[in-house]
Motif scaffolding. Sequence first.
Motif, PDB file in Angstrom:
ATOM      1  N   PHE A  95       0.831  -1.203   0.000  1.00 48.83           N
ATOM      2  CA  PHE A  95       0.000   0.000   0.000  1.00 48.83           C
ATOM      3  C   PHE A  95       0.867   1.255   0.000  1.00 48.83           C
ATOM      4  O   PHE A  95       0.602   2.206  -0.748  1.00 48.83           O
ATOM      5  N   VAL A  96       1.904   1.270   0.820  1.00 45.44           N
ATOM      6  CA  VAL A  96       2.792   2.434   0.892  1.00 45.44           C
ATOM      7  C   VAL A  96       3.517   2.645  -0.432  1.00 45.44           C
ATOM      8  O   VAL A  96       3.631   3.768  -0.933  1.00 45.44           O
ATOM      9  N   ILE A  97       4.001   1.545  -1.031  1.00 48.38           N
ATOM     10  CA  ILE A  97       4.724   1.658  -2.300  1.00 48.38           C
ATOM     11  C   ILE A  97       3.806   2.138  -3.413  1.00 48.38           C
ATOM     12  O   ILE A  97       4.140   3.064  -4.180  1.00 48.38           O
ATOM     13  N   LEU A  98       2.622   1.524  -3.525  1.00 47.62           N
ATOM     14  CA  LEU A  98       1.678   1.921  -4.569  1.00 47.62           C
ATOM     15  C   LEU A  98       1.239   3.370  -4.408  1.00 47.62           C
ATOM     16  O   LEU A  98       1.215   4.144  -5.372  1.00 47.62           O
ATOM     17  N   SER A  99       0.904   3.747  -3.178  1.00 49.64           N
ATOM     18  CA  SER A  99       0.395   5.098  -2.938  1.00 49.64           C
ATOM     19  C   SER A  99       1.498   6.137  -3.078  1.00 49.64           C
ATOM     20  O   SER A  99       1.361   7.126  -3.810  1.00 49.64           O
ATOM     21  N   GLY A 100       2.596   5.938  -2.345  1.00 50.50           N
ATOM     22  CA  GLY A 100       3.690   6.907  -2.394  1.00 50.50           C
ATOM     23  C   GLY A 100       4.289   7.052  -3.774  1.00 50.50           C
ATOM     24  O   GLY A 100       4.575   8.160  -4.235  1.00 50.50           O
ATOM     25  N   GLY A 101       4.463   5.922  -4.472  1.00 49.53           N
ATOM     26  CA  GLY A 101       5.006   5.989  -5.827  1.00 49.53           C
ATOM     27  C   GLY A 101       4.089   6.723  -6.775  1.00 49.53           C
ATOM     28  O   GLY A 101       4.542   7.527  -7.600  1.00 49.53           O
ATOM     29  N   GLY A 102       2.787   6.471  -6.656  1.00 51.77           N
ATOM     30  CA  GLY A 102       1.832   7.170  -7.519  1.00 51.77           C
ATOM     31  C   GLY A 102       1.830   8.664  -7.289  1.00 51.77           C
ATOM     32  O   GLY A 102       1.805   9.458  -8.243  1.00 51.77           O
ATOM     33  N   ALA A 145      -1.568   8.903  -9.105  1.00 48.14           N
ATOM     34  CA  ALA A 145      -0.729   9.792  -9.906  1.00 48.14           C
ATOM     35  C   ALA A 145      -1.584  10.864 -10.578  1.00 48.14           C
ATOM     36  O   ALA A 145      -1.207  12.038 -10.620  1.00 48.14           O
ATOM     37  N   VAL A 146      -2.751  10.466 -11.095  1.00 44.75           N
ATOM     38  CA  VAL A 146      -3.651  11.436 -11.720  1.00 44.75           C
ATOM     39  C   VAL A 146      -4.176  12.426 -10.686  1.00 44.75           C
ATOM     40  O   VAL A 146      -4.246  13.637 -10.932  1.00 44.75           O
ATOM     41  N   VAL A 147      -4.548  11.921  -9.502  1.00 48.69           N
ATOM     42  CA  VAL A 147      -5.044  12.803  -8.443  1.00 48.69           C
ATOM     43  C   VAL A 147      -3.977  13.807  -8.033  1.00 48.69           C
ATOM     44  O   VAL A 147      -4.245  15.013  -7.918  1.00 48.69           O
ATOM     45  N   ALA A 148      -2.756  13.332  -7.817  1.00 52.08           N
ATOM     46  CA  ALA A 148      -1.667  14.234  -7.424  1.00 52.08           C
ATOM     47  C   ALA A 148      -1.393  15.261  -8.515  1.00 52.08           C
ATOM     48  O   ALA A 148      -1.197  16.445  -8.235  1.00 52.08           O
ATOM     49  N   SER A 149      -1.403  14.806  -9.763  1.00 50.72           N
ATOM     50  CA  SER A 149      -1.184  15.723 -10.874  1.00 50.72           C
ATOM     51  C   SER A 149      -2.273  16.775 -10.941  1.00 50.72           C
ATOM     52  O   SER A 149      -2.006  17.967 -11.131  1.00 50.72           O
ATOM     53  N   GLY A 150      -3.529  16.351 -10.756  1.00 50.54           N
ATOM     54  CA  GLY A 150      -4.642  17.299 -10.829  1.00 50.54           C
ATOM     55  C   GLY A 150      -4.637  18.299  -9.686  1.00 50.54           C
ATOM     56  O   GLY A 150      -4.848  19.498  -9.888  1.00 50.54           O
TER      57      GLY A 150
END
Length: 280
Positions: free
Chosen positions: A65-72, A126-131
């Motif tokens: 979860f940490v890897i998927l979330s933090g990386g995204g 990644a899309v959320v962070a970008s937006g």
Amino acid sequence: AIVSPTDAVATAATTASVPLPARVAHIVNAESLLNDATGLVAFKLAVAAAAAASHATMNEVTGHFVILSGGGLCVGIVIEWLGRKFRERLIRLRKDDPVVQTLLTILVPYSAYLVAEAFHVSGILAVVASGLWAGGQEVKGLSVESRRHAREVWRMIAWFFNGLVFVLLGLQLRNMIAGVAGYDALHLATWALALWAALMVLRLGWVWGSGYARFHFGWGWTRGREGPDPRRMFLVGWAAVRGSITLATALSIPLFTRAGDPFPERDLVVFLAAATIILT
């Protein structure tokens, strides 16, 4: 994980036509983005464990979860930063073309999704962070024409996808009903209502509890000393519209596990997800 996230597109379309207070609409629209992302990451881990027919330890799940979330999140911020530099270079070259600038607002987050998936991290986050990163920055330096053009294009996109959700729901409805034909109709209705009630109680309890906790401990509270407004707290808690995310997530459940066995209760899960969309 499937039914918890509120849907950003459906929420935005609903709040646009309802005279809600601006602060309530802002909170509901913003939190739906993060709900989608975290819910989908949790869903991905849960399906992987169920399809593998093996037990996953808490440490493994937490680490993934940490890897998927933090990386995204990191990928989204980096891609948006690169896209903004490219946009600023176009503006310096006197190429503030509204069509090109609007196209960039669509391509940059989509690029963030593709890059994140290539690195096997969360493309949705990644899309959320970008937006979110672009939300307060991308209008800087743009002409009035470019801002107006982008706003109208995104309104059209949101309207289209919100309508598409219910078209897909209608097309799948016959298959959903056929998949649960072996269940008693009264039991299905009871389960659907019970799931909806549990979700609403959980959400209302969380909204009220977190609101009063922020007020009591002063965690970023900016509304003075009067405390939370019960009417607005109820609106935020009740505005829990599910839509395309719930439907797409339920339909993405694999038909079979890795062992070749049918995925347990898949038809029931899809039916309850559809019922949750309709009820909310």
